[in-house]
Design a protein around this motif. Structure first.
Motif, PDB file in Angstrom:
ATOM      1  N   LEU A 117      -7.083   6.347   6.212  1.00 15.15           N
ATOM      2  CA  LEU A 117      -7.875   7.476   5.608  1.00 15.15           C
ATOM      3  C   LEU A 117      -7.921   7.395   4.208  1.00 15.15           C
ATOM      4  CD1 LEU A 117      -9.045  10.573   5.966  1.00 15.15           C
ATOM      5  CD2 LEU A 117      -6.724  11.308   5.537  1.00 15.15           C
ATOM      6  N   LEU A 118      -6.772   6.986   3.587  1.00 18.83           N
ATOM      7  CA  LEU A 118      -6.815   6.831   2.106  1.00 18.83           C
ATOM      8  C   LEU A 118      -7.882   5.609   1.744  1.00 18.83           C
ATOM      9  CD1 LEU A 118      -3.146   6.874   1.536  1.00 18.83           C
ATOM     10  CD2 LEU A 118      -4.775   8.591   0.968  1.00 18.83           C
ATOM     11  N   ILE A 119      -7.896   4.830   2.572  1.00 13.86           N
ATOM     12  CA  ILE A 119      -8.882   3.517   2.526  1.00 13.86           C
ATOM     13  C   ILE A 119     -10.323   3.953   2.337  1.00 13.86           C
ATOM     14  CG2 ILE A 119     -10.091   1.314   3.249  1.00 13.86           C
ATOM     15  CD1 ILE A 119      -7.287   0.958   2.168  1.00 13.86           C
ATOM     16  N   ILE A 120     -10.869   5.018   3.385  1.00 16.77           N
ATOM     17  CA  ILE A 120     -12.003   5.349   3.272  1.00 16.77           C
ATOM     18  C   ILE A 120     -12.397   6.708   2.294  1.00 16.77           C
ATOM     19  CG2 ILE A 120     -12.447   4.691   5.609  1.00 16.77           C
ATOM     20  CD1 ILE A 120     -12.291   7.872   6.436  1.00 16.77           C
ATOM     21  N   THR A 121     -11.357   7.048   1.616  1.00 16.69           N
ATOM     22  CA  THR A 121     -11.594   7.805   0.341  1.00 16.69           C
ATOM     23  C   THR A 121     -11.371   7.087  -0.875  1.00 16.69           C
ATOM     24  OG1 THR A 121      -9.152   8.659   0.751  1.00 16.69           O
ATOM     25  CG2 THR A 121     -10.899   9.882   1.702  1.00 16.69           C
ATOM     26  N   ASP A 122     -11.398   5.781  -0.932  1.00 17.32           N
ATOM     27  CA  ASP A 122     -11.490   4.837  -2.015  1.00 17.32           C
ATOM     28  C   ASP A 122     -10.081   4.846  -2.654  1.00 17.32           C
ATOM     29  OD1 ASP A 122     -12.576   3.194  -3.837  1.00 17.32           O
ATOM     30  OD2 ASP A 122     -13.653   4.653  -4.839  1.00 17.32           O
ATOM     31  N   ARG A 123      -8.923   4.979  -2.230  1.00 17.30           N
ATOM     32  CA  ARG A 123      -7.618   4.918  -2.887  1.00 17.30           C
ATOM     33  C   ARG A 123      -6.868   3.735  -2.080  1.00 17.30           C
ATOM     34  NH1 ARG A 123      -5.751  10.802  -1.493  1.00 17.30           N
ATOM     35  NH2 ARG A 123      -7.199  10.769  -0.062  1.00 17.30           N
ATOM     36  N   LEU A 124      -7.451   2.522  -2.294  1.00 18.50           N
ATOM     37  CA  LEU A 124      -7.080   1.282  -1.785  1.00 18.50           C
ATOM     38  C   LEU A 124      -5.608   1.053  -1.856  1.00 18.50           C
ATOM     39  CD1 LEU A 124     -10.110  -1.042  -2.228  1.00 18.50           C
ATOM     40  CD2 LEU A 124      -9.721   0.259  -0.464  1.00 18.50           C
ATOM     41  N   PRO A 125      -5.128   0.996  -3.150  1.00 20.58           N
ATOM     42  CA  PRO A 125      -3.651   0.683  -3.453  1.00 20.58           C
ATOM     43  C   PRO A 125      -2.908   1.699  -2.639  1.00 20.58           C
ATOM     44  CG  PRO A 125      -4.960   0.656  -5.545  1.00 20.58           C
ATOM     45  CD  PRO A 125      -5.724   1.310  -4.491  1.00 20.58           C
ATOM     46  N   GLU A 126      -3.097   2.986  -2.663  1.00 20.48           N
ATOM     47  CA  GLU A 126      -2.313   3.771  -1.740  1.00 20.48           C
ATOM     48  C   GLU A 126      -2.513   3.381  -0.512  1.00 20.48           C
ATOM     49  OE1 GLU A 126      -2.623   8.215  -2.852  1.00 20.48           O
ATOM     50  OE2 GLU A 126      -4.059   7.450  -4.120  1.00 20.48           O
ATOM     51  N   GLY A 127      -3.435   3.181   0.157  1.00 20.06           N
ATOM     52  CA  GLY A 127      -3.708   2.892   1.607  1.00 20.06           C
ATOM     53  C   GLY A 127      -2.813   1.430   1.995  1.00 20.06           C
ATOM     54  N   VAL A 128      -2.937   0.514   1.008  1.00 17.01           N
ATOM     55  CA  VAL A 128      -1.837  -0.724   1.194  1.00 17.01           C
ATOM     56  C   VAL A 128      -0.529  -0.555   1.179  1.00 17.01           C
ATOM     57  CG1 VAL A 128      -1.177  -2.698   0.131  1.00 17.01           C
ATOM     58  CG2 VAL A 128      -3.628  -2.149   0.318  1.00 17.01           C
ATOM     59  N   ALA A 129      -0.114   0.693   0.248  1.00 19.79           N
ATOM     60  CA  ALA A 129       1.345   0.831   0.234  1.00 19.79           C
ATOM     61  C   ALA A 129       1.821   1.443   1.659  1.00 19.79           C
ATOM     62  CB  ALA A 129       1.735   1.942  -0.688  1.00 19.79           C
ATOM     63  N   CYS A 130       0.865   2.586   2.501  1.00 22.91           N
ATOM     64  CA  CYS A 130       1.081   3.090   3.854  1.00 22.91           C
ATOM     65  C   CYS A 130       1.212   2.092   4.615  1.00 22.91           C
ATOM     66  CB  CYS A 130      -0.076   3.771   3.982  1.00 22.91           C
ATOM     67  SG  CYS A 130      -0.190   5.717   3.051  1.00 22.91           S
ATOM     68  N   TYR A 131       0.295   0.892   4.805  1.00 23.58           N
ATOM     69  CA  TYR A 131       0.501  -0.039   5.728  1.00 23.58           C
ATOM     70  C   TYR A 131       1.896  -0.887   5.426  1.00 23.58           C
ATOM     71  CZ  TYR A 131      -4.525   0.683   7.011  1.00 23.58           C
ATOM     72  OH  TYR A 131      -5.633   1.053   7.209  1.00 23.58           O
ATOM     73  N   GLU A 132       2.236  -1.080   4.347  1.00 22.31           N
ATOM     74  CA  GLU A 132       3.413  -1.653   4.046  1.00 22.31           C
ATOM     75  C   GLU A 132       4.806  -0.839   4.473  1.00 22.31           C
ATOM     76  OE1 GLU A 132       2.143  -4.425  -0.037  1.00 22.31           O
ATOM     77  OE2 GLU A 132       3.069  -2.407  -0.126  1.00 22.31           O
ATOM     78  N   LYS A 133       4.537   0.518   4.409  1.00 26.17           N
ATOM     79  CA  LYS A 133       5.535   1.064   4.864  1.00 26.17           C
ATOM     80  C   LYS A 133       5.707   1.198   6.459  1.00 26.17           C
ATOM     81  CE  LYS A 133       5.620   4.475   1.082  1.00 26.17           C
ATOM     82  NZ  LYS A 133       5.336   5.745   0.867  1.00 26.17           N
ATOM     83  N   SER A 134       4.543   1.163   7.138  1.00 25.08           N
ATOM     84  CA  SER A 134       4.600   0.977   8.517  1.00 25.08           C
ATOM     85  C   SER A 134       5.185  -0.357   8.844  1.00 25.08           C
ATOM     86  CB  SER A 134       3.146   1.012   9.142  1.00 25.08           C
ATOM     87  OG  SER A 134       2.464  -0.113   8.864  1.00 25.08           O
ATOM     88  N   ILE A 135       5.021  -1.341   8.103  1.00 23.73           N
ATOM     89  CA  ILE A 135       5.554  -2.644   8.473  1.00 23.73           C
ATOM     90  C   ILE A 135       7.056  -2.685   8.287  1.00 23.73           C
ATOM     91  CG2 ILE A 135       5.378  -5.277   8.094  1.00 23.73           C
ATOM     92  CD1 ILE A 135       2.296  -4.833   7.244  1.00 23.73           C
ATOM     93  N   ALA A 136       7.425  -1.929   7.095  1.00 26.96           N
ATOM     94  CA  ALA A 136       8.882  -1.930   6.779  1.00 26.96           C
ATOM     95  C   ALA A 136       9.552  -1.204   8.023  1.00 26.96           C
ATOM     96  CB  ALA A 136       8.859  -1.098   5.416  1.00 26.96           C
ATOM     97  N   ILE A 137       9.040  -0.240   8.573  1.00 28.35           N
ATOM     98  CA  ILE A 137       9.510   0.445   9.556  1.00 28.35           C
ATOM     99  C   ILE A 137       9.699  -0.337  11.115  1.00 28.35           C
ATOM    100  CG2 ILE A 137       9.350   2.489  11.417  1.00 28.35           C
ATOM    101  CD1 ILE A 137       7.840   3.888   8.818  1.00 28.35           C
ATOM    102  N   LYS A 138       8.668  -1.249  11.485  1.00 30.87           N
ATOM    103  CA  LYS A 138       8.510  -2.002  12.386  1.00 30.87           C
ATOM    104  C   LYS A 138       7.746  -3.334  11.942  1.00 30.87           C
ATOM    105  CE  LYS A 138       6.620  -0.095  16.203  1.00 30.87           C
ATOM    106  NZ  LYS A 138       5.635   0.620  17.238  1.00 30.87           N
ATOM    107  N   PRO A 139       8.665  -4.365  11.666  1.00 29.41           N
ATOM    108  CA  PRO A 139       8.243  -5.621  11.042  1.00 29.41           C
ATOM    109  C   PRO A 139       6.913  -6.375  11.742  1.00 29.41           C
ATOM    110  CG  PRO A 139      10.527  -5.463  11.019  1.00 29.41           C
ATOM    111  CD  PRO A 139      10.075  -4.254  11.648  1.00 29.41           C
TER     112      PRO A 139
END
Length: 601
Positions: A117-139
């Motif tokens: 959602l953050l990606i399609i609202t032009d907040r790319l760095p925040e979107g990347v941080a969300c993906y990184e959090k998901s991977i931190a929870i489930k590598p």
């Protein structure tokens, strides 16, 4: 209904749902809710099923009811956020996705959905941080890694993007989209053959993945080994596959609220590029000059970036919509409700296109223009705007599914940016620097034939250099690959200059001051880059070929009164380059006059 029968009915509904029998499951969920209208499980599952079937408004209603029964249910909050995003309510979607994470911070799936959602609202760095959090929870969370890879590509980090999608394929070799996503990253890395291979794998697994077929067609335009007849056949295969999946088109009555023969025609333009993009440079002057007494202008943007260019374009329209992130079904419903008389596609087979919707005939007249150098392949696309030089009468007419309309001596109206700096003198004539040929085109356009000819140009002009600027060219892998290709053509590394990406358009245009003469690639010419070079006082040498993509340069140079820079053979190209390089005083004179040539053309 006694509890045992109720439980059995609900279990039966769930079993149908899990087995993919969605209609039967929906009917049984409805039966459950007639008996128990506030049953949370049935409300949640029926809402999730509605979202799965694409009935997003229905999903919002059901999930909202479910949330009243269990306000802290993280899965329900997440599903509701997804449904709200699908109907275009991004504010509510973000609120509910964040609430899902508040209820369960370790919900990796919710982090991925918030990132999207953050990606399609032009907040790319925040979107990347969300993906990184998901991977931190489930590598090893495949969806998180795949989302991160796609976001990195949007940030221009193509090599990292390709690596992420390779990891996805390591974890899940059958991932439904990893080959498609990696192919886009590989293309951005100028690894064209590897990108083609990934697109082919994707299409072998899913022949109806129209996005892959579109991207593959775009890529095929770059290759100097593909004939015009082969390209046409492949475009028609796309059209036939898309249109073959639809019910037979019957005559559709397009009804408008105003049937007066004197009313203004509604002309709608659909594009992901109504922003600081090459398409906008050529569209804006046309929109400014359209007669508002005859035409009502609708603009349909389809990208997360909305900027100052978007604002200017929007001010020229009667209606502005942004379709980014909306499913095809929602976009189709909105366009049909607007009832345009003419619908113009400005994307063709470039990214974020909506060509499958044009196959459904959304307007009485549909036409293609500007953003893509070839046919759409769709029988439902009525016309394509071009000019008599880019598409001479004859063979091009037979290689298009559209009727070609040669509406002007040149199909382009370039709008020079106000931020363009003054023209600087050619460096060779004003300093002790070696003569510099240059090209600021996308790396994918640097075909083998192009580099072979450019190597002859450098060999013919002693001590000359080749200055290249393009997206990703300074990435280590892309630069190394390019240097290796040129080394095989006897171009030493010290004769190649790779310019880094610039932060602003003004800086990009100023970089033309580092070259003396611009070289146009083939078989896919530049368009914006050619206009930019000319506006910045630099002659452009082009090779006129056998297709639209390789005749754009000829069209532009003819329209400004400089056909002498149009080559009709490799030897001719070499001759023009040697002639320009041998006359510094001529270059100085041209740098002072080319801007006026464009203005008066």
């Amino acid at each position: 209904m006694n509890p045992a029968k109720f439980t059995k009915l609900l279990q039966e509904a769930i079993a149908h749902h899990l087995a993919g029998r969605l209609t039967e499951a929906d009917t049984l969920y409805a039966d459950v809710l007639r008996v128990a209208p506030k049953n949370f499980q049935a409300l949640h599952l029926r809402g999730a099923l509605a979202f799965q079937r694409g009935t997003h408004t229905k999903a919002v209603g059901l999930l909202t009811r479910a949330l009243k029964e269990q306000p802290r249910s993280s899965p329900t909050l997440m599903c509701l956020g997804l449904a709200e995003s699908a109907v275009g309510d991004r504010v509510a979607a973000e609120k509910h996705l964040r609430a899902a994470l508040s209820a369960d911070p370790k919900n990796a799936e919710a982090w991925v959905n918030l990132g999207a959602l953050l990606i399609i609202t032009d907040r790319l760095p925040e979107g990347v941080a969300c993906y990184e959090k998901s991977i931190a929870i489930k590598p090893d969370y495949v969806d998180g890694i795949a989302g991160l890879g796609s976001a990195l590509l949007l940030l221009g980090r193509a090599e990292e993007s390709a690596a992420a999608h390779t990891r996805v394929l390591t974890l899940d070799p059958q991932h439904p989209l990893a080959h498609f996503c990696r192919a886009q990253a590989l293309l951005a890395c100028n690894r064209v053959n590897e990108a083609l291979a990934d697109f082919d794998i994707q299409l072998a697994r899913n022949p109806d993945h129209h996005e892959s077929r579109s991207y593959r067609l775009l890529l095929r335009n770059y290759l100097d080994t593909v004939t015009t007849e082969q390209l046409y056949a492949e475009h028609r295969q796309f059209g036939q596959r898309v249109e073959g999946a639809l019910p037979p088109l019957t005559h559709r009555a397009f009804v408008t609220s105003d049937s007066s023969p004197d009313r203004r025609l509604r002309v709608a333009f659909l594009s992901p590029d109504l922003r600081n993009h090459s398409v906008a440079y050529f569209l804006e002057p046309l929109l400014r000059h359209l007669d508002r007494e005859q035409f009502e202008i609708f603009l349909y943007h389809d990208h997360f970036t909305v900027d100052a260019t978007s604002a200017r374009l929007r001010s020229l329209s009667s209606l502005w919509r942004n379709f980014v992130g909306l499913p095809h079904s929602s976009v189709e419903a909105l366009i049909r409700s607007d009832a345009p008389d003419i619908l113009v596609d400005l994307a063709g087979h470039t990214g974020f296109n909506r060509l499958p919707l044009f196959a459904r005939r959304l307007a009485p007249v549909q036409l293609s223009y500007l953003g893509y150098p070839n046919t759409s392949g769709l029988a439902a696309m009525d016309f394509r705007f071009t000019d008599p030089i880019a598409d001479p009468k004859g063979l091009p007419d037979r290689l298009h599914s559209e009727k070609l309309i040669r509406f002007s001596s040149s199909a382009w109206a370039y709008d020079p940016p106000p931020s363009a700096p003054p023209v600087s003198p050619p460096p060779f004539s004003s300093s002790s620097l070696p003569f510099a040929f240059g090209s600021f085109n996308a790396p994918a356009k640097l075909s083998d034939s192009t580099l072979q000819l450019w190597s002859r140009v450098l060999a013919a002009v002693p001590d000359s250099r080749l200055v290249l600027k393009g997206h990703g060219l300074t990435d280590s892998e892309v630069a190394s690959n390019l240097r290796q290709r040129l080394a095989q053509l006897d171009i030493s590394a010290d004769r190649l200059v790779l310019l880094a990406r610039t932060a602003t358009l003004a800086e990009h245009l100023a970089a033309y001051g580092e070259i003396d003469v611009a070289l146009d690639p083939f078989p896919y010419n530049g368009t914006t880059t050619t206009c930019e070079a000319l506006w910045m006082g630099r002659p452009v040498i082009t090779l006129a070929g056998d297709r639209h993509a390789s005749r754009v340069g000829a069209s532009l140079l003819s329209s400004i009164g400089h056909p002498e820079w149009i080559a009709h053979s490799h030897d001719d190209y070499l001759r023009i380059a040697q002639s320009l390089a041998s006359d510094p005083s001529q270059l100085s004179s041209l740098s002072a006059s080319l801007r006026d040539d464009l203005r008066s053309s």
